[in-house]
Scaffold this motif. Structure first.
Motif, PDB file in Angstrom:
ATOM      1  N   PRO A   1      40.170  42.082  68.267  1.00 40.23           N
ATOM      2  CA  PRO A   1      41.091  42.875  67.529  1.00 40.23           C
ATOM      3  C   PRO A   1      41.894  42.063  66.582  1.00 40.23           C
ATOM      4  O   PRO A   1      41.911  41.181  66.716  1.00 40.23           O
ATOM      5  N   GLY A   2      42.013  43.018  65.233  1.00 38.50           N
ATOM      6  CA  GLY A   2      42.543  42.205  64.309  1.00 38.50           C
ATOM      7  C   GLY A   2      41.691  41.460  63.292  1.00 38.50           C
ATOM      8  O   GLY A   2      42.203  40.843  62.301  1.00 38.50           O
ATOM      9  N   SER A   3      40.407  41.577  63.529  1.00 43.82           N
ATOM     10  CA  SER A   3      39.543  41.039  62.798  1.00 43.82           C
ATOM     11  C   SER A   3      39.140  41.670  61.574  1.00 43.82           C
ATOM     12  O   SER A   3      39.059  43.042  61.531  1.00 43.82           O
ATOM     13  N   LEU A   4      38.617  40.893  60.418  1.00 41.62           N
ATOM     14  CA  LEU A   4      38.250  41.644  59.158  1.00 41.62           C
ATOM     15  C   LEU A   4      36.784  41.496  59.061  1.00 41.62           C
ATOM     16  O   LEU A   4      36.277  40.343  58.905  1.00 41.62           O
ATOM     17  N   VAL A   5      35.892  42.296  58.968  1.00 36.56           N
ATOM     18  CA  VAL A   5      34.350  42.184  59.146  1.00 36.56           C
ATOM     19  C   VAL A   5      33.587  42.709  57.780  1.00 36.56           C
ATOM     20  O   VAL A   5      33.887  43.898  57.436  1.00 36.56           O
ATOM     21  N   LEU A   6      32.969  42.223  57.277  1.00 36.99           N
ATOM     22  CA  LEU A   6      32.154  42.417  56.144  1.00 36.99           C
ATOM     23  C   LEU A   6      30.721  42.567  56.222  1.00 36.99           C
ATOM     24  O   LEU A   6      30.223  41.717  56.799  1.00 36.99           O
ATOM     25  N   LEU A   7      30.236  43.742  55.990  1.00 38.48           N
ATOM     26  CA  LEU A   7      28.761  44.246  56.184  1.00 38.48           C
ATOM     27  C   LEU A   7      28.046  44.432  54.866  1.00 38.48           C
ATOM     28  O   LEU A   7      28.465  45.216  54.255  1.00 38.48           O
ATOM     29  N   GLY A   8      27.105  43.736  54.617  1.00 38.72           N
ATOM     30  CA  GLY A   8      26.430  43.527  53.149  1.00 38.72           C
ATOM     31  C   GLY A   8      25.068  44.157  53.696  1.00 38.72           C
ATOM     32  O   GLY A   8      24.257  43.785  54.728  1.00 38.72           O
ATOM     33  N   GLY A   9      24.273  44.468  52.540  1.00 39.39           N
ATOM     34  CA  GLY A   9      22.921  44.821  52.493  1.00 39.39           C
ATOM     35  C   GLY A   9      22.582  45.630  51.568  1.00 39.39           C
ATOM     36  O   GLY A   9      23.035  46.002  50.623  1.00 39.39           O
ATOM     37  N   GLU A  10      21.253  45.780  51.275  1.00 44.69           N
ATOM     38  CA  GLU A  10      20.639  46.645  50.316  1.00 44.69           C
ATOM     39  C   GLU A  10      20.865  47.985  50.199  1.00 44.69           C
ATOM     40  O   GLU A  10      21.046  48.418  51.258  1.00 44.69           O
TER      41      GLU A  10
ATOM     42  N   ILE B   1      32.228  47.470  54.096  1.00 44.32           N
ATOM     43  CA  ILE B   1      30.890  47.599  53.542  1.00 44.32           C
ATOM     44  C   ILE B   1      30.948  47.254  52.138  1.00 44.32           C
ATOM     45  O   ILE B   1      31.710  47.766  51.503  1.00 44.32           O
ATOM     46  N   GLY B   2      30.164  46.114  51.873  1.00 46.42           N
ATOM     47  CA  GLY B   2      29.949  45.445  50.353  1.00 46.42           C
ATOM     48  C   GLY B   2      28.599  45.613  49.958  1.00 46.42           C
ATOM     49  O   GLY B   2      27.542  45.711  50.595  1.00 46.42           O
ATOM     50  N   HIS B   3      28.358  45.800  48.498  1.00 50.73           N
ATOM     51  CA  HIS B   3      27.294  45.976  47.855  1.00 50.73           C
ATOM     52  C   HIS B   3      26.885  44.507  47.712  1.00 50.73           C
ATOM     53  O   HIS B   3      27.457  43.780  48.186  1.00 50.73           O
ATOM     54  N   ILE B   4      25.498  44.200  47.359  1.00 52.76           N
ATOM     55  CA  ILE B   4      24.876  43.036  47.030  1.00 52.76           C
ATOM     56  C   ILE B   4      24.303  43.093  45.700  1.00 52.76           C
ATOM     57  O   ILE B   4      23.964  44.215  45.021  1.00 52.76           O
ATOM     58  N   THR B   5      24.110  41.898  45.098  1.00 55.20           N
ATOM     59  CA  THR B   5      23.631  41.685  43.704  1.00 55.20           C
ATOM     60  C   THR B   5      21.988  41.759  43.995  1.00 55.20           C
ATOM     61  O   THR B   5      21.381  41.855  44.899  1.00 55.20           O
ATOM     62  N   LYS B   6      21.282  41.405  42.760  1.00 57.88           N
ATOM     63  CA  LYS B   6      19.860  41.388  42.803  1.00 57.88           C
ATOM     64  C   LYS B   6      19.414  40.311  43.361  1.00 57.88           C
ATOM     65  O   LYS B   6      18.002  40.331  43.804  1.00 57.88           O
ATOM     66  N   GLU B   7      19.910  39.175  43.558  1.00 55.21           N
ATOM     67  CA  GLU B   7      19.642  38.134  44.408  1.00 55.21           C
ATOM     68  C   GLU B   7      19.668  38.206  45.818  1.00 55.21           C
ATOM     69  O   GLU B   7      19.203  37.350  46.380  1.00 55.21           O
TER      70      GLU B   7
ATOM     71  N   GLN C   1      24.938  40.313  57.628  1.00 60.95           N
ATOM     72  CA  GLN C   1      24.081  40.867  56.754  1.00 60.95           C
ATOM     73  C   GLN C   1      22.786  41.908  57.233  1.00 60.95           C
ATOM     74  O   GLN C   1      22.236  41.382  58.365  1.00 60.95           O
ATOM     75  N   PHE C   2      22.524  42.854  56.516  1.00 62.99           N
ATOM     76  CA  PHE C   2      21.846  43.915  57.364  1.00 62.99           C
ATOM     77  C   PHE C   2      20.532  43.664  56.449  1.00 62.99           C
ATOM     78  O   PHE C   2      20.914  44.113  55.144  1.00 62.99           O
ATOM     79  N   GLU C   3      19.552  43.308  57.113  1.00 61.57           N
ATOM     80  CA  GLU C   3      18.324  43.015  56.372  1.00 61.57           C
ATOM     81  C   GLU C   3      17.179  44.049  56.709  1.00 61.57           C
ATOM     82  O   GLU C   3      17.132  44.562  57.830  1.00 61.57           O
ATOM     83  N   GLY C   4      16.112  44.050  55.779  1.00 58.42           N
ATOM     84  CA  GLY C   4      15.119  44.761  56.209  1.00 58.42           C
ATOM     85  C   GLY C   4      14.228  45.210  54.989  1.00 58.42           C
ATOM     86  O   GLY C   4      14.927  45.061  53.779  1.00 58.42           O
TER      87      GLY C   4
END
Length: 456
Positions: free
Chosen positions: A88-97, A211-217, A235-238
């Motif tokens: 509770p009270g946490s800030l989560v960042l989810l990134g991926g292509e 939810i965050g965007h990712i760069t070309k790298e 990090q959501f990979e695949g």
């Protein structure tokens, strides 16, 4: 009146400069600096810094422990990566292509029957589009509220009014604050909005998913300080051409980062894969050469994966080396070891390597299974049924112990394998193996063919 300050920011790494630069001195990228207008309030001198506070320094033994229980988000694989649930009270960042399934995963969490009152804030899609995805997922939660907004001030007002347990913001690059004159998605906007949302999460005790965007790298777009602000980075990979996705913890202030979650992308959303070994192993009607099974470990999760290798004569002067899901430099090292220590003439052969399921593997404990697949294809002899490998290969041809070898042996025994080949250095400290599996110890790579081929 407050002064208006202009500055230049690198779009790749967020480095700030007082003037425009052709090349960023921090990340080395060219033509990435953009001008932004930053509005700052007058500081008021040193007196503004000194404020009366009720907080006083405490001894670490006197600090009361947190009694808040972790929140079940409704998906077991996500709970595993978070360390047992959402704090509770946490800030989560989810990134991926793009198109990897970030919005689908977030909406499944929001619509899951977990008893959480959820506010889903969408700055990229309309509520009608989210409704269409919710119908495709086949999940309905009366406690999930959809809110289409990009203004940070309006979002915080709704959080204070609704008082949700969980907030999902899709995405942080679309949110802006009126305190700054720069455009949404700029370095200053992302930094200020993330800081304001962190303060909101801590003061109100609401958990927030960004939810965050990712760069070309492949890194998360925006300033690097964004990853420092949040509590958890996922990090959501695949591969978009494959159906399997991996959720990996990059940063976690409330737990470890060595867990992964495996999902399968279907027409009705993301399905959890509780046993990855079953989907990564293929059952053939007849034995084929060039196929080996390796016992891998990613974090605390052990699984078996199929390694495929093809060794053929080089049609041109320079042999080809290709690896899918494996480090090409490490493959070249293993090929050089085989040529030097085993006597195989690999300089005249093309070598192609592939891992089943499109997984990207960085585990050095799969070196022996890669060698086994290459040797099997080189001599065109199939590996005996029920045999798998786990070990790291050194430059002198020695076989080193793979991390968490006991866990790898247990996973192989659970799936019915009769033999596993490991490093001989484990012989003294290895406990009794599970019933039904034989552990074969080898010290050098030239001993591997005798252990894996039929009739040897």
């Amino acid at each position: 009146m407050s002064k208006v300050k202009k500055a230049y920011f690198c779009k790749e790494c967020g480095n700030e400069s007082a003037k425009w630069l052709g090349r960023c001195p921090a990340c080395g990228e060219w033509n990435t600096y953009v001008e932004e207008i930053i509005s700052r309030k007058e500081s008021g001198g040193a007196a503004a810094i000194v404020r009366a506070s009720a907080e006083k320094p405490q001894r670490v033994t006197e600090i009361e422990e947190s009694t808040a229980e972790r929140i079940d988000v409704g998906l077991g694989e996500v709970n595993r990566v978070l360390g047992g649930g959402l704090v509770p009270g946490s800030l989560v960042l989810l990134g991926g292509e793009p198109g990897i399934g970030k919005s689908t995963l977030s909406l499944q969490i929001a619509l899951s029957p977990n008893g959480l009152r959820t506010l889903y804030v969408s700055g990229e899609e309309s509520p009608q589009q989210i409704k269409m995805r919710a119908q495709r997922l086949g999940a309905h939660n009366e406690e999930c509220l959809i809110y289409g907004e990009t203004s940070l001030e309006n979002i915080i007002r709704q959080i204070e009014a609704v008082k949700p347990d969980l907030v999902v913001i899709d995405s942080i690059q679309t949110i802006y604050t009126d305190a700054l004159d720069s455009a949404p998605g700029s370095v200053s906007q992302i930094r200020e909005c993330a800081s304001a949302l962190l303060k909101c999460a801590k003061t109100m005790g609401v958990s927030i998913f960004l939810i965050g965007h990712i760069t070309k790298e492949g890194t998360i777009a925006g300033p690097k300080v964004l990853e420092h602000i949040v509590d958890v980075v996922l990090q959501f990979e695949g591969d978009n051409n494959n159906i399997y996705r991996i959720l990996r913890g990059v940063k976690n202030r409330f737990g470890a980062t060595f867990e992964i979650g495996v999902f399968e992308m279907r027409s009705d959303g993301l399905a959890e894969v509780a046993n990855p070994s079953e989907i990564l192993l293929t059952h053939y009607d007849e034995s084929l050469s060039g196929i080996a099974v390796g016992a891998a470990v990613d974090g605390l999760r052990a699984y078996l994966i199929e390694v495929q290798a093809l060794v053929s004569g080089a049609a041109f002067g320079t042999p080809q080396r290709s690896a899918t899901g494996y480090d090409l430099k490490r493959l070249n090292m293993i090929i050089a070891v085989l040529e030097k220590r085993v006597g195989m003439k690999m300089f005249q052969k093309d070598v192609f390597l592939n891992f089943a399921g499109g997984f990207k593997i960085a585990d050095t404990g799969l070196d022996m299974s890669v060698v086994a697949a290459i040797v099997s294809s080189y001599f065109d002899r199939p590996i005996a049924d029920g045999v798998c490998c786990a070990g790291e290969i050194g430059l002198s041809g020695e076989v080193r112990p793979a991390p968490r070898s006991e866990q790898r042996i247990g996973e192989a025994a659970r799936l019915g394998f009769r033999k596993i080949v490991v490093s001989g250095y484990l012989r003294k400290n290895m406990p009794k193996p599970p019933q039904g599996i034989e552990v074969v110890y080898i010290n050098r790579i030239d001993e591997l063919p005798r252990a894996i081929f039929q009739g040897e």
